[in-house]
Design a protein around this motif. Sequence first.
Motif, PDB file in Angstrom:
ATOM      1  N   SER A   1      -2.963   1.839   4.321  1.00 34.29           N
ATOM      2  CA  SER A   1      -2.061   1.979   5.460  1.00 34.29           C
ATOM      3  C   SER A   1      -1.964   0.707   6.286  1.00 34.29           C
ATOM      4  O   SER A   1      -1.053   0.580   7.112  1.00 34.29           O
ATOM      5  N   ASP A   2      -2.862  -0.257   6.097  1.00 36.06           N
ATOM      6  CA  ASP A   2      -2.732  -1.538   6.785  1.00 36.06           C
ATOM      7  C   ASP A   2      -1.883  -2.532   6.005  1.00 36.06           C
ATOM      8  O   ASP A   2      -1.771  -3.689   6.394  1.00 36.06           O
ATOM      9  N   GLY A   3      -1.280  -2.096   4.887  1.00 35.70           N
ATOM     10  CA  GLY A   3      -0.405  -2.935   4.085  1.00 35.70           C
ATOM     11  C   GLY A   3      -1.059  -3.596   2.896  1.00 35.70           C
ATOM     12  O   GLY A   3      -0.377  -4.216   2.072  1.00 35.70           O
ATOM     13  N   SER A   4      -2.374  -3.463   2.751  1.00 31.72           N
ATOM     14  CA  SER A   4      -3.094  -4.130   1.663  1.00 31.72           C
ATOM     15  C   SER A   4      -2.877  -3.429   0.327  1.00 31.72           C
ATOM     16  O   SER A   4      -2.762  -2.199   0.262  1.00 31.72           O
ATOM     17  N   VAL A   5      -2.864  -4.234  -0.732  1.00 32.93           N
ATOM     18  CA  VAL A   5      -2.860  -3.750  -2.108  1.00 32.93           C
ATOM     19  C   VAL A   5      -4.081  -4.366  -2.782  1.00 32.93           C
ATOM     20  O   VAL A   5      -4.262  -5.586  -2.758  1.00 32.93           O
ATOM     21  N   CYS A   6      -4.950  -3.524  -3.366  1.00 33.33           N
ATOM     22  CA  CYS A   6      -6.255  -3.990  -3.828  1.00 33.33           C
ATOM     23  C   CYS A   6      -6.599  -3.423  -5.201  1.00 33.33           C
ATOM     24  O   CYS A   6      -6.043  -2.414  -5.635  1.00 33.33           O
ATOM     25  N   LEU A   7      -7.556  -4.091  -5.854  1.00 30.34           N
ATOM     26  CA  LEU A   7      -8.195  -3.587  -7.057  1.00 30.34           C
ATOM     27  C   LEU A   7      -9.601  -3.124  -6.706  1.00 30.34           C
ATOM     28  O   LEU A   7     -10.335  -3.827  -5.998  1.00 30.34           O
ATOM     29  N   CYS A   8      -9.984  -1.949  -7.208  1.00 29.26           N
ATOM     30  CA  CYS A   8     -11.339  -1.442  -7.058  1.00 29.26           C
ATOM     31  C   CYS A   8     -11.979  -1.402  -8.447  1.00 29.26           C
ATOM     32  O   CYS A   8     -11.490  -0.705  -9.337  1.00 29.26           O
ATOM     33  N   GLU A   9     -13.078  -2.153  -8.618  1.00 30.31           N
ATOM     34  CA  GLU A   9     -13.728  -2.272  -9.921  1.00 30.31           C
ATOM     35  C   GLU A   9     -15.125  -1.689  -9.867  1.00 30.31           C
ATOM     36  O   GLU A   9     -15.955  -2.100  -9.055  1.00 30.31           O
TER      37      GLU A   9
ATOM     38  N   LEU B   1       3.806  -3.725   6.560  1.00 29.65           N
ATOM     39  CA  LEU B   1       3.568  -2.377   7.077  1.00 29.65           C
ATOM     40  C   LEU B   1       2.857  -1.579   5.987  1.00 29.65           C
ATOM     41  O   LEU B   1       2.357  -2.169   5.029  1.00 29.65           O
ATOM     42  N   GLU B   2       2.820  -0.256   6.108  1.00 29.72           N
ATOM     43  CA  GLU B   2       2.112   0.572   5.136  1.00 29.72           C
ATOM     44  C   GLU B   2       2.558   0.261   3.703  1.00 29.72           C
ATOM     45  O   GLU B   2       3.750   0.161   3.420  1.00 29.72           O
ATOM     46  N   ALA B   3       1.576   0.109   2.815  1.00 31.67           N
ATOM     47  CA  ALA B   3       1.868  -0.056   1.386  1.00 31.67           C
ATOM     48  C   ALA B   3       1.863   1.333   0.752  1.00 31.67           C
ATOM     49  O   ALA B   3       0.810   1.941   0.572  1.00 31.67           O
ATOM     50  N   TRP B   4       3.046   1.847   0.427  1.00 31.06           N
ATOM     51  CA  TRP B   4       3.179   3.255   0.032  1.00 31.06           C
ATOM     52  C   TRP B   4       2.814   3.529  -1.420  1.00 31.06           C
ATOM     53  O   TRP B   4       2.332   4.615  -1.747  1.00 31.06           O
ATOM     54  N   THR B   5       3.048   2.574  -2.313  1.00 31.13           N
ATOM     55  CA  THR B   5       2.940   2.911  -3.727  1.00 31.13           C
ATOM     56  C   THR B   5       2.672   1.672  -4.554  1.00 31.13           C
ATOM     57  O   THR B   5       2.965   0.543  -4.124  1.00 31.13           O
ATOM     58  N   LEU B   6       2.119   1.880  -5.763  1.00 24.65           N
ATOM     59  CA  LEU B   6       1.908   0.777  -6.695  1.00 24.65           C
ATOM     60  C   LEU B   6       1.983   1.291  -8.117  1.00 24.65           C
ATOM     61  O   LEU B   6       1.893   2.503  -8.370  1.00 24.65           O
TER      62      LEU B   6
END
Length: 394
Positions: free
Chosen positions: A160-168, A191-196
């Motif tokens: 919701s802070d706009g970040s797009v990340c990888l979790c390993e 703004l909010e990152a809704w989808t990937l």
Amino acid sequence: MSAIASTLSLTLPLPPSCIAFCPTQPHLFVVGTYHLHGSTNDNNQDHDGDTVIDEPDIQQRSGSLILYKLEGDEITEIATETTPDFAILDAQWSPHTSKHGELLAVATSTGRLVLYELQSNGDTMHLASRCSEQVCEASILVLSLAWHPSRANVVGITLSDGSVCLCESTGGEPWAPGTAINVTAVHEHGLEAWTLAFARYDGDTAMLSGGDDLVLQLSTLDDHDAVTHRWQDRKVHEAGVTAIVPLSSDLVLTGSYDDHLKLLSAPLAGRRQVLADANLGGGVWRLKILSGSGAPASLALPEGTRSLIILASCMHAGTRVVKLSRGRDDAWQFEVLAQFEEHKSMNYGSDVEPSESTLKSIVSTSFYDKLLCLWKYETGEDKDGSDAMADSRA
């Protein structure tokens, strides 16, 4: 365009935010719920189209994961896992069952990524918590997630802070209890990152994401998760980007708050181009490929394919069945084939039972009225006599 009636409808105990059929046990599906304490979703009142996370962050959220069995026209609740400390915004089954069994990744309202394992106890099934990790601050919501297509220990998330990340998940069996999880930033939205979604571009793994800032953007990853940001586009969409389904290394389906479903040419280099566009009458929150047996969220478009059928969750407008076809002049176009409009509030989640049959069993949900509906759609054959995508796939 035909209107479809449900064969069954149920009222859920809490507002449903997402739904996902299990790919390896297609008669089973899970519904995630989202309850904001003290809000108007306590009294089943509909809102004006805002998404659920627009509520004040200071309020408490809780939820549940409900496991259901679909048999014919009957839906039976199998088990419920309550989540008193967080609400659920997204849930996705892993495609890597040979590596770690039947795992469900869950996006939460408190910045945690939680993994559940489908387990059997005699003749009954249930979801057991396997791994839980704080991947960002507790005040930040994990809005959506997607499994890496080839690496069983990697999940992509948007925040919701706009970040797009990888979790390993690092070391030993992926997502084993107590496993450490490394979080790598990929790129950010304003703004909010809704989808990937993950995709393949010229042999590289890519991550596409969409945000409330109208931006669609793409980064590529090497084998060590080194990120190369390729492009961002804020001209194609007139509102937040809420759904992404890559079809090939060039073609991408997107949905937006602006009510539009689009087919884009989105190459790794060069300008993005809208190839087809349809106004579905409501914000296009989620997209599924309806044609095909267990069609994944991302798939290669076979050479010579002339059409496919799409299931669109359209927020306040209900659910649409849409055909995407390519004419003999190679021009693409959308056609709305059917609509399901028994939902009286936000349709955030719909999914189709994985099946070889052309008669599809679809379960759709709506948020404030807590409604779950079962309905059928016959995909059949294209009007021009050519096979649909499901039947032409190699």
